[in-house]
Write an enzyme that holds these catalytic residues in place. Structure first.
Site, PDB file in Angstrom:
ATOM      1  N   LYS A  78       0.849  -1.201   0.000  1.00 51.23           N
ATOM      2  CA  LYS A  78       0.000   0.000   0.000  1.00 51.23           C
ATOM      3  C   LYS A  78       0.880   1.244   0.000  1.00 51.23           C
ATOM      4  O   LYS A  78       1.902   1.288   0.699  1.00 51.23           O
ATOM      5  CB  LYS A  78      -0.886  -0.034   1.252  1.00 51.23           C
ATOM      6  CG  LYS A  78      -1.990   1.010   1.310  1.00 51.23           C
ATOM      7  CD  LYS A  78      -2.847   0.782   2.563  1.00 51.23           C
ATOM      8  CE  LYS A  78      -4.033   1.711   2.650  1.00 51.23           C
ATOM      9  NZ  LYS A  78      -4.875   1.444   3.851  1.00 51.23           N
ATOM     10  N   SER A 153      -9.714   1.032   2.889  1.00 49.74           N
ATOM     11  CA  SER A 153      -8.949   1.899   2.019  1.00 49.74           C
ATOM     12  C   SER A 153      -7.806   1.180   1.287  1.00 49.74           C
ATOM     13  O   SER A 153      -7.222   1.755   0.370  1.00 49.74           O
ATOM     14  CB  SER A 153      -8.363   3.053   2.830  1.00 49.74           C
ATOM     15  OG  SER A 153      -7.449   2.569   3.793  1.00 49.74           O
ATOM     16  N   SER A 177      -9.538  -1.208   7.252  1.00 53.12           N
ATOM     17  CA  SER A 177      -9.079  -0.981   5.877  1.00 53.12           C
ATOM     18  C   SER A 177      -8.331  -2.125   5.197  1.00 53.12           C
ATOM     19  O   SER A 177      -8.091  -2.054   4.000  1.00 53.12           O
ATOM     20  CB  SER A 177      -8.213   0.267   5.811  1.00 53.12           C
ATOM     21  OG  SER A 177      -9.034   1.382   5.651  1.00 53.12           O
TER      22      SER A 177
HETATM   23  N1  GLN Z   1     -12.955   3.007   6.303  1.00 53.97           N
HETATM   24  C1  GLN Z   1     -12.482   3.545   7.552  1.00 53.97           C
HETATM   25  C2  GLN Z   1     -12.306   5.022   7.418  1.00 53.97           C
HETATM   26  O1  GLN Z   1     -12.680   5.564   6.435  1.00 53.97           O
HETATM   27  C3  GLN Z   1     -11.245   2.839   7.972  1.00 53.97           C
HETATM   28  C4  GLN Z   1     -10.006   3.388   7.392  1.00 53.97           C
HETATM   29  C5  GLN Z   1      -8.798   2.600   7.747  1.00 53.97           C
HETATM   30  O2  GLN Z   1      -8.868   1.566   8.427  1.00 53.97           O
HETATM   31  N2  GLN Z   1      -7.663   3.091   7.324  1.00 53.97           N
HETATM   32  O3  GLN Z   1     -11.833   5.662   8.277  1.00 53.97           O
END
Ligand code: GLN
Length: 485
Positions: A78, A153, A177
């Site tokens: 990532k 994400s 994420s």
């Molecule tokens: N989807 C969650 C957010 O938007 C989690 C993001 C993450 O775990 N980096 O914050």
């Protein structure tokens, strides 16, 4: 030789038995990336030269009798994890040209172990999102249906794996994420116990929750990668948890000794019926195998997303204060210092980041801190306590990973609340600092992946992964064709 969808374990075997070279495997993935990634947009940067060099080096080591671990195994990471000499953008215009001067600890450990870095994966800007549509560099597409999101994400990391562009990938999981895109792309996605993997070199977002996680085709593969990257690190004081890696990864489970909790709150009304049916089916299979299924309650589950949102935004507003364009990052400038800050940040950050910066600053502002941040911390503590109590009765919890399957690109992008709710079944384990893993458990009628989640006790990561593998083996789902191949 057919190299399609090799697990790490299978690739390991072929490499160690000299039936395949790392260079051949690396070229297989690089060619696929070149040919197909225009459909998926999983990767922001493909390091053709670096990967080829690393593969040759690995082949040299293999020829000299080394083997095992991740030697010669190609992976994708990532793009919020620092890689020396290669751009790390965090999916943001703010860091579009940022080249890190050092490797993250996970990267240097993988490098030393001989893994081959292929590419930097797309993500929601600064890992804020659940669909990878918040990337400044265009959305990633779900490999099983290009008009659908891959989740987020870490959408690029999950999609790359599902598209067969790598053997494993790394992502980051703050509130879900890694598990969310893994669930939507039909791969295994693991979030470690808080403190098990060093975060040195991960672009900090919400420091009390951030974790680097692993995505792979099987839970055993995750454990192999874990054994390389986990463990204390002098550069990250929070990486203090020492996990005992099993000498041999052995997914043979005596089911009659396993107690699995089935938390009612994870099967509430918002759950898609096909997802629920698949979970119930698995519960029945495990019960037939001899596992004890125990209905349990985690009453504060539905408060997880709200507590997460407040903590997340508060910490985001503080962590992202460093991106002002002065020392690094996007530069616009202005006629005075204030204007320079404003211009650099206004132009460098996208809409979701700005939303969270503003809300987070408000949550921490004088007079509001008590009513938001402190209350959210209290909820976090109670959620952790609820898990602790349940874990006196059971060994693991079995839940859905996401309430629905992949949804079409564009439909939720202007509806932040519905995107936050995507993580409703994932944030509680994050808040309680527990290990959790998303496992592919089948397909819906439209051919989209369905994901289950196994949550374990803190520090029991390897045991949890072994049970996850045993579940994968028991259900043995049939692969689906990729429509664009
Ligand atoms: N989807 C969650 C957010 O938007 C989690 C993001 C993450 O775990 N980096 O914050």
């Amino acid at each position: 030789m057919n190299l399609q969808s090799l697990t790490l374990t299978q690739a390991r075997d072929l490499l160690d038995n000299r039936r395949l070279t790392s260079r051949q495997l690396t070229d297989y993935y690089l060619q696929r990336l070149e040919k197909y990634d225009s459909y998926i947009n999983s990767s922001l940067l493909i390091d053709y030269e670096g990967a080829s060099r690393a593969a040759d080096l690995a082949d040299h080591r293999l020829a000299h009798g080394e083997g095992g671990g991740v030697l010669g195994i190609p992976y994708i990471i990532k793009d919020n994890i620092l890689t020396k000499g290669l751009k790390t953008t965090a999916g943001s215009k703010m860091l579009a040209n940022y080249v890190a001067p050092y490797d993250a600890t996970v990267v240097s450990r993988l490098k030393q172990a001989g893994a081959v870095l292929l590419a930097k994966a797309n993500l929601d800007e600064f890992a804020l999102g659940s669909s990878t549509e918040n990337s400044a560099f265009g959305p990633t597409h779900n490999p099983y249906n290009l008009s659908m999101v891959p989740g987020g994400s870490s959408g690029g990391s999950a999609a790359a794996l599902a598209a067969d562009f790598c053997t494993f990938s790394l992502g980051s999981d703050t509130g879900g994420s890694v598990r969310h895109p893994a669930s939507l792309c039909g791969v295994v996605g693991y979030r470690p116990s808080y403190g098990a993997i060093s975060r040195h070199g991960l672009v900090a977002m919400s420091s009390s929750l951030d974790a680097i996680g692993v995505l792979a085709r099987s839970a055993v593969d995750v454990a192999t990668v874990m054994a390389i990257i986990a463990g204390p690190d002098k550069y990250d004081a929070t990486a203090s948890l020492v996990l005992e890696a099993p000498a041999k990864v052995n997914p043979i489970i005596n089911w009659s000794k396993i107690k699995i909790g089935w938390p009612a709150e994870y099967f509430s009304s918002g759950l898609n019926s096909e997802v629920a049916e698949h979970l119930i089916n698995i519960k029945n299979i495990l019960s037939d195998k001899g596992a004890t299924i125990v209905p349990v309650n985690l009453p504060l589950t539905s408060y997880g997303v709200s507590a997460y949102a407040v903590i997340n935004m508060a910490e985001v507003s503080s962590n992202l204060a460093r991106f002002d364009g002065l020392r690094y990052g996007h530069w616009v400038g202005g006629s005075n210092l204030l204007e320079t800050y404003l211009n650099n940040r206004k132009d460098g950050f996208g809409a979701e980041v700005k939303r969270r910066l503003m809300l987070g600053t408000y949550f921490l502002s004088a007079g509001e801190g008590e009513s938001y941040y402190k209350q959210a911390q209290t909820v976090k503590t109670i959620i952790a306590r609820e898990f602790k109590e349940v874990f006196t009765q059971v060994d693991y919890l079995l839940t859905p990973a996401t309430p629905t399957v992949a949804f079409p690109l564009g439909v939720k992008v202007n509806d932040p609340l519905s995107l936050y709710l995507e993580d409703s079944l994932l944030t509680p384990a994050s808040l309680a600092h527990l290990p959790a893993v998303a496992i592919p458990i089948g397909w819906n009628l439209a051919g989209l992946p369905i994901g289950g989640q196994l949550i374990g006790k803190r520090g029991e990561d390897y045991n949890m992964l072994m049970v996850a593998q045993a579940i994968q083996d028991v259900i043995n789902i049939t692969p689906q064709l990729l429509p664009w191949e």
